[in-house]
Design a protein around this motif. Structure first.
Motif, PDB file in Angstrom:
ATOM      1  N   TYR A  80      12.227   3.758   7.696  1.00  8.02           N
ATOM      2  CA  TYR A  80      11.065   4.594   7.973  1.00  8.02           C
ATOM      3  C   TYR A  80      10.389   4.980   6.670  1.00  8.02           C
ATOM      4  CZ  TYR A  80      12.790   4.979  12.752  1.00  8.02           C
ATOM      5  OH  TYR A  80      13.190   4.686  14.020  1.00  8.02           O
ATOM      6  N   ARG A  81       9.064   5.114   6.732  1.00  9.78           N
ATOM      7  CA  ARG A  81       8.269   5.499   5.571  1.00  9.78           C
ATOM      8  C   ARG A  81       7.413   6.715   5.918  1.00  9.78           C
ATOM      9  NH1 ARG A  81       7.694   1.138   1.956  1.00  9.78           N
ATOM     10  NH2 ARG A  81       7.098   2.811   0.500  1.00  9.78           N
ATOM     11  N   ALA A  82       7.225   7.585   4.951  1.00  8.14           N
ATOM     12  CA  ALA A  82       6.383   8.779   5.140  1.00  8.14           C
ATOM     13  C   ALA A  82       5.609   9.032   3.864  1.00  8.14           C
ATOM     14  CB  ALA A  82       7.229   9.983   5.514  1.00  8.14           C
ATOM     15  N   PRO A  83       4.376   9.549   3.972  1.00  9.42           N
ATOM     16  CA  PRO A  83       3.598   9.853   2.762  1.00  9.42           C
ATOM     17  C   PRO A  83       4.304  10.918   1.931  1.00  9.42           C
ATOM     18  CG  PRO A  83       2.231   9.944   4.750  1.00  9.42           C
ATOM     19  CD  PRO A  83       3.654   9.872   5.210  1.00  9.42           C
ATOM     20  N   LYS A  84       4.099  10.844   0.630  1.00  9.24           N
ATOM     21  CA  LYS A  84       4.678  11.867  -0.246  1.00  9.24           C
ATOM     22  C   LYS A  84       3.982  13.194   0.028  1.00  9.24           C
ATOM     23  CE  LYS A  84       1.597  10.882  -4.191  1.00  9.24           C
ATOM     24  NZ  LYS A  84       1.552  10.493  -5.609  1.00  9.24           N
ATOM     25  N   VAL A  85       4.745  14.245  -0.032  1.00 11.24           N
ATOM     26  CA  VAL A  85       4.210  15.576   0.261  1.00 11.24           C
ATOM     27  C   VAL A  85       3.538  16.158  -0.972  1.00 11.24           C
ATOM     28  CG1 VAL A  85       4.818  17.898   1.013  1.00 11.24           C
ATOM     29  CG2 VAL A  85       6.041  15.935   1.938  1.00 11.24           C
ATOM     30  N   TYR A 135       0.829  -1.201   0.000  1.00  8.62           N
ATOM     31  CA  TYR A 135       0.000   0.000   0.000  1.00  8.62           C
ATOM     32  C   TYR A 135       0.865   1.253   0.000  1.00  8.62           C
ATOM     33  CZ  TYR A 135      -3.141   3.668   1.592  1.00  8.62           C
ATOM     34  OH  TYR A 135      -3.836   4.857   1.697  1.00  8.62           O
ATOM     35  N   MET A 136       1.865   1.296   0.873  1.00  6.55           N
ATOM     36  CA  MET A 136       2.734   2.468   0.935  1.00  6.55           C
ATOM     37  C   MET A 136       3.501   2.652  -0.371  1.00  6.55           C
ATOM     38  SD  MET A 136       4.107   2.487   4.927  1.00  6.55           S
ATOM     39  CE  MET A 136       4.775   0.816   4.898  1.00  6.55           C
ATOM     40  N   ASP A 137       3.923   1.547  -0.962  1.00  6.18           N
ATOM     41  CA  ASP A 137       4.614   1.629  -2.253  1.00  6.18           C
ATOM     42  C   ASP A 137       3.694   2.217  -3.332  1.00  6.18           C
ATOM     43  OD1 ASP A 137       6.885   0.544  -1.140  1.00  6.18           O
ATOM     44  OD2 ASP A 137       6.513  -1.492  -1.884  1.00  6.18           O
ATOM     45  N   GLU A 138       2.467   1.719  -3.374  1.00  5.42           N
ATOM     46  CA  GLU A 138       1.502   2.184  -4.379  1.00  5.42           C
ATOM     47  C   GLU A 138       1.169   3.657  -4.215  1.00  5.42           C
ATOM     48  OE1 GLU A 138      -1.758  -0.404  -3.742  1.00  5.42           O
ATOM     49  OE2 GLU A 138      -0.775  -2.179  -4.617  1.00  5.42           O
ATOM     50  N   GLN A 139       1.169   4.117  -2.950  1.00  4.96           N
ATOM     51  CA  GLN A 139       0.842   5.514  -2.666  1.00  4.96           C
ATOM     52  C   GLN A 139       2.061   6.438  -2.789  1.00  4.96           C
ATOM     53  OE1 GLN A 139      -2.363   6.670  -2.060  1.00  4.96           O
ATOM     54  NE2 GLN A 139      -2.897   4.564  -2.649  1.00  4.96           N
ATOM     55  N   GLY A 140       3.194   5.881  -3.137  1.00  6.38           N
ATOM     56  CA  GLY A 140       4.387   6.690  -3.346  1.00  6.38           C
ATOM     57  C   GLY A 140       5.062   7.172  -2.076  1.00  6.38           C
TER      58      GLY A 140
END
Length: 272
Positions: free
Chosen positions: A267-272, A110-115
């Motif tokens: 660590y992962r963070a949503p793309k800005v 999911y995180m990969d798909e959402q960038g």
């Protein structure tokens, strides 16, 4: 690596994402648990098996992250991340997920798909203390003054002075026994620090830092040996630590001392 019985050979093959192909999940779970005790967050909440750690006064990523602890807990990923994001926003923290071998593959996808971005790739290393010969006695004793230790850590790490109250509070909140090690030079002041957390048969090496002016002079190795010697005298059988993979001098120091890899995280963070 089994932290409670005979050692198993650590992973040697690496996947394309940088993680070992095989890891011992019971060892990961135990080291994650002792890691949380060794570096306690001010606020701890659970969403299912996701551990949400937040600390308003300190920017440490480990103290401000979502930590999934069960690979099978992947229901309602988007909704739960949005809910966690609101908690982080209330403290003016960016939503951050700490991705370990316990993170559900569906959540990673999911995180990969959402960038989502990835950063601070880190290694968790461990050492069997029985395999090291430290000689007799102990040449450096830990200090008792938390304030003095914190001042030295902030100075050596070049951190903001405003973090002192929060860092002092974190250290005082650690429940297992701690050893605060401080090396000093009469001319230049503090040269190196480490925080050793003795938790049953394990000892975590935390807040390890060496002043730039004395690096590559054997100070780091001397500090590490003093920390490990104290841990073994306290009854620890194994030592563990976390280090960013990009910190090549530190990784080299630990590997030269006999530490081997147990697992990796990032660590992962949503793309800005």
């Amino acid at each position: 690596m089994d932290m409670t019985s005979n050692d198993r050979k650590p992973p040697t093959e690496t996947a394309t994402d940088g993680y070992p192909v095989t890891v011992d999940l019971p060892s990961v779970r135990r080291l994650e648990a002792v890691g949380f005790r060794a570096w306690p967050a001010a606020s701890v909440q659970y969403d299912g098996s996701w551990l949400i750690r937040l600390t308003a006064g300190h920017p440490s990523k480990r103290l401000n992250s979502v930590n999934p602890l069960d690979p099978s807990d992947y229901r309602d990923i988007a909704v739960r991340l949005e809910k966690a994001g609101r908690r982080f926003a209330e403290l003016d923290r960016p939503l951050t997920v700490r991705q370990t071998p316990l993170t559900p593959p569906q959540m990673i996808a999911y995180m990969d798909e959402q960038g989502w971005t990835s950063f601070a790739h880190s290694l968790v290393l461990a050492l069997d203390l029985a395999e090291r010969d430290f000689g007799e006695g102990i040449d450096h004793l830990p200090i008792k003054d938390v304030g003095r230790f914190v001042d030295a850590r902030i100075l050596i790490g070049g951190e903001a002075a405003e973090t002192k109250p929060a860092l002092s509070e974190i250290i005082n909140a650690i429940k297992p026994e701690c050893g605060l090690f401080l090396f000093e030079d009469r001319k230049i002041g503090p040269t190196a620090v480490s925080l050793v957390v003795h938790d049953n048969d394990l000892a975590g090496i935390m807040q390890f830092a060496v002043a730039e002016a004395v690096r590559r002079q054997g100070v780091g190795r001397a500090l590490l040996d003093a920390s490990l010697r104290w841990a073994r005298l306290k009854g620890a059988k194994k030592a563990w630590l976390q280090v960013e993979a990009a910190n090549e001098p530190a990784v080299a120091l630990y590997r030269d001392a006999g530490f081997t890899e147990v697992y990796r995280y990032l660590y992962r963070a949503p793309k800005v």
